[in-house]
Write a protein that holds these residues in place. Structure first.
Motif, PDB file in Angstrom:
ATOM      1  N   GLU A 103       0.831  -1.209   0.000  1.00 38.81           N
ATOM      2  CA  GLU A 103       0.000   0.000   0.000  1.00 38.81           C
ATOM      3  C   GLU A 103       0.869   1.264   0.000  1.00 38.81           C
ATOM      4  O   GLU A 103       0.567   2.248  -0.661  1.00 38.81           O
ATOM      5  CB  GLU A 103      -0.947  -0.025   1.209  1.00 38.81           C
ATOM      6  CG  GLU A 103      -2.036  -1.060   0.996  1.00 38.81           C
ATOM      7  CD  GLU A 103      -2.955  -1.271   2.197  1.00 38.81           C
ATOM      8  OE1 GLU A 103      -3.953  -1.983   2.023  1.00 38.81           O
ATOM      9  OE2 GLU A 103      -2.659  -0.747   3.297  1.00 38.81           O
ATOM     10  N   ARG A 104       1.977   1.181   0.743  1.00 40.50           N
ATOM     11  CA  ARG A 104       2.879   2.335   0.786  1.00 40.50           C
ATOM     12  C   ARG A 104       3.499   2.568  -0.608  1.00 40.50           C
ATOM     13  O   ARG A 104       3.588   3.698  -1.086  1.00 40.50           O
ATOM     14  CB  ARG A 104       3.981   2.067   1.827  1.00 40.50           C
ATOM     15  CG  ARG A 104       4.751   3.300   2.265  1.00 40.50           C
ATOM     16  CD  ARG A 104       5.441   3.064   3.603  1.00 40.50           C
ATOM     17  NE  ARG A 104       6.367   1.941   3.579  1.00 40.50           N
ATOM     18  CZ  ARG A 104       7.599   1.986   3.114  1.00 40.50           C
ATOM     19  NH1 ARG A 104       8.085   3.114   2.617  1.00 40.50           N
ATOM     20  NH2 ARG A 104       8.374   0.926   3.119  1.00 40.50           N
ATOM     21  N   THR A 107       1.019   4.269  -2.848  1.00 39.93           N
ATOM     22  CA  THR A 107       0.790   5.669  -2.469  1.00 39.93           C
ATOM     23  C   THR A 107       1.989   6.544  -2.827  1.00 39.93           C
ATOM     24  O   THR A 107       1.829   7.670  -3.298  1.00 39.93           O
ATOM     25  CB  THR A 107       0.568   5.762  -0.931  1.00 39.93           C
ATOM     26  OG1 THR A 107      -0.394   4.784  -0.587  1.00 39.93           O
ATOM     27  CG2 THR A 107       0.090   7.125  -0.514  1.00 39.93           C
TER      28      THR A 107
END
Ligand code: UDP
Length: 378
Positions: A103-104, A107
């Motif tokens: 997810e990082r 993003t």
């Protein structure tokens, strides 16, 4: 879809340096974008293992070369996670550990198109992205024994190096309309017309009147290159050798100090691989997809002397089934093959013609075109 980046469409290449030609494939596609679509997109290469994987997965790049030397361990890991359901199970078990990292990554790297050249990253990133996301393209770099992790039916488009790899994807549930054969992406220099062999040999200082066997152990100079060169060099065969040690400095030094009867030309990591291949008559290599595909384009009969079990098994099968070369896992097998080919030039010629017919020099060009079509349509 709204563009994530202000200026031009931005393409994020997901790769990792775990062998298998992932880096070379990504670089080849970026190069084709720059040559054939200059200024149309911006690109970024991300080694997700190095930059995002949580421990112990972040060690993958540094442990790849040592692990590759322990084929049984490599093969076990490969087989345990291969197959549609086993692959899914492994992904499900790992997801809680890697979710935050995935997810990082998404993003921190906004982009208008993802281009993955690695099997392991596809499911985690597609899970992290959710339903509405930028197009996600996968370029498979294993020729035949494609790991189940390569195939995810949520990918926008999956491109394969061989028809066998395409059919395997369809066999495990991929939509046939979104999986296409393009070939193995390789550098544009292999797409360019070559000078005549005679001129190349003159430039390289190679003999004009002798068969030249080129030995390449992938980018890292892997496999039993030293033993093979010494055995050929002391066999009394009427043959010259060109050996590419790649980044393997020890191999290069050992070969330079070896006492060989055969004329032998030793190189470290080279940038002029097309010249060397087009000047040679036979290619001895480990079963890396990049080198094999390049050998096809140069029309070289192949002697495959080693492979990464699991990942490269299919590359060997592919070459053998097509008749473009032989599997010679011992030095004795290599010597026998070379003797046979030297004594039977017609067989050598026929094998070279088959090899040439398998070459797909336009793969990177075609992939670049698909990226542009997708990103400008999205
Ligand atoms: N290569 C190169 N110079 C060298 C040795 C290798 O440019 O001195 C390139 C080779 O042409 C091929 C890649 O490195 O494109 C090796 O890829 P392959 O898939 O054969 O093996 P890997 O080392 O990735 O397992």
């Amino acid at each position: 879809m709204t563009r994530k980046t202000a200026d031009k469409p931005h393409i994020l290449f997901l790769f990792s340096d775990t062998g298998g030609g992932h880096r070379s494939a990504a670089k080849a596609i970026i190069e084709a974008l720059e040559i054939y679509h200059p200024g149309k997109v911006t690109t970024e290469m991300l080694d997700f293992f190095v930059e995002y994987a949580p421990p112990p997965f972040d060690m993958a790049v540094t442990t790849y070369a040592p692990m590759a030397q322990v084929p049984d361990l490599w093969e076990l890991g490969y087989k345990l996670s291969n197959g549609k359901w086993r692959g899914k199970l492994v992904q499900d078990v790992l997801w809680p550990y890697i979710r935050k990292s995935a997810e990082r990554l998404v993003t921190e790297h906004p982009c208008d198109l993802f281009l993955s050249v690695h099997p392991i990253i596809n499911t985690p990133i597609l899970r992290a992205l959710g339903e509405d996301h930028a197009p996600y393209l996968v370029v498979i770099t294993d020729m035949v024994s494609t790991h189940a992790f390569w195939y995810n039916d949520k990918a926008t488009l999956t491109m394969t190096p061989t028809e066998v790899a395409r059919l395997r994807g369809i066999g495990i549930g991929m939509d046939p309309k979104r999986i296409v054969l393009v070939g193995q992406p390789i550098a544009d220099k292999f797409r360019q017309p070559s000078p005549p062999k005679k001129d190349l040999r003159e430039m390289l200082g190679w003999p004009q009147d002798q068969t030249v066997a080129l030995i390449v152990g992938g980018g890292e100079g892997m496999g039993p290159v030293e033993e093979t060169v010494k055995a050929i060099g002391q066999s009394g065969m009427d043959l010259a050798l060109a050996v590419i040690a790649g980044h393997n400095e020890t191999l290069k030094t050992n070969l330079e100090n070896a006492d060989l009867e055969t004329p032998t030309f030793i190189y470290g990591f080279v940038e002029n691989m097309p010249d060397l291949m087009n000047a040679a008559d036979i290619l001895l290599t480990k079963a890396g997809p990049g080198t094999i595909s390049e050998g096809f384009i140069a029309g070289l009969p192949l002697i495959l002397y080693s492979k990464m079990p699991g990942q490269e098994d299919g590359n060997v099968d592919y070459v053998l089934n097509e008749g473009a070369g032989v599997w010679a896992p011992t030095v004795e097998d290599v010597l026998t093959t070379l003797r046979y080919w030297l004594a039977n030039p017609d067989v050598l010629k026929e094998t070279a013609a088959i090899s040439k017919s398998l070459g797909r020099p336009d793969a990177s060009y075609d992939i670049a075109q698909k990226i542009i079509d997708t990103v400008y349509r999205a």
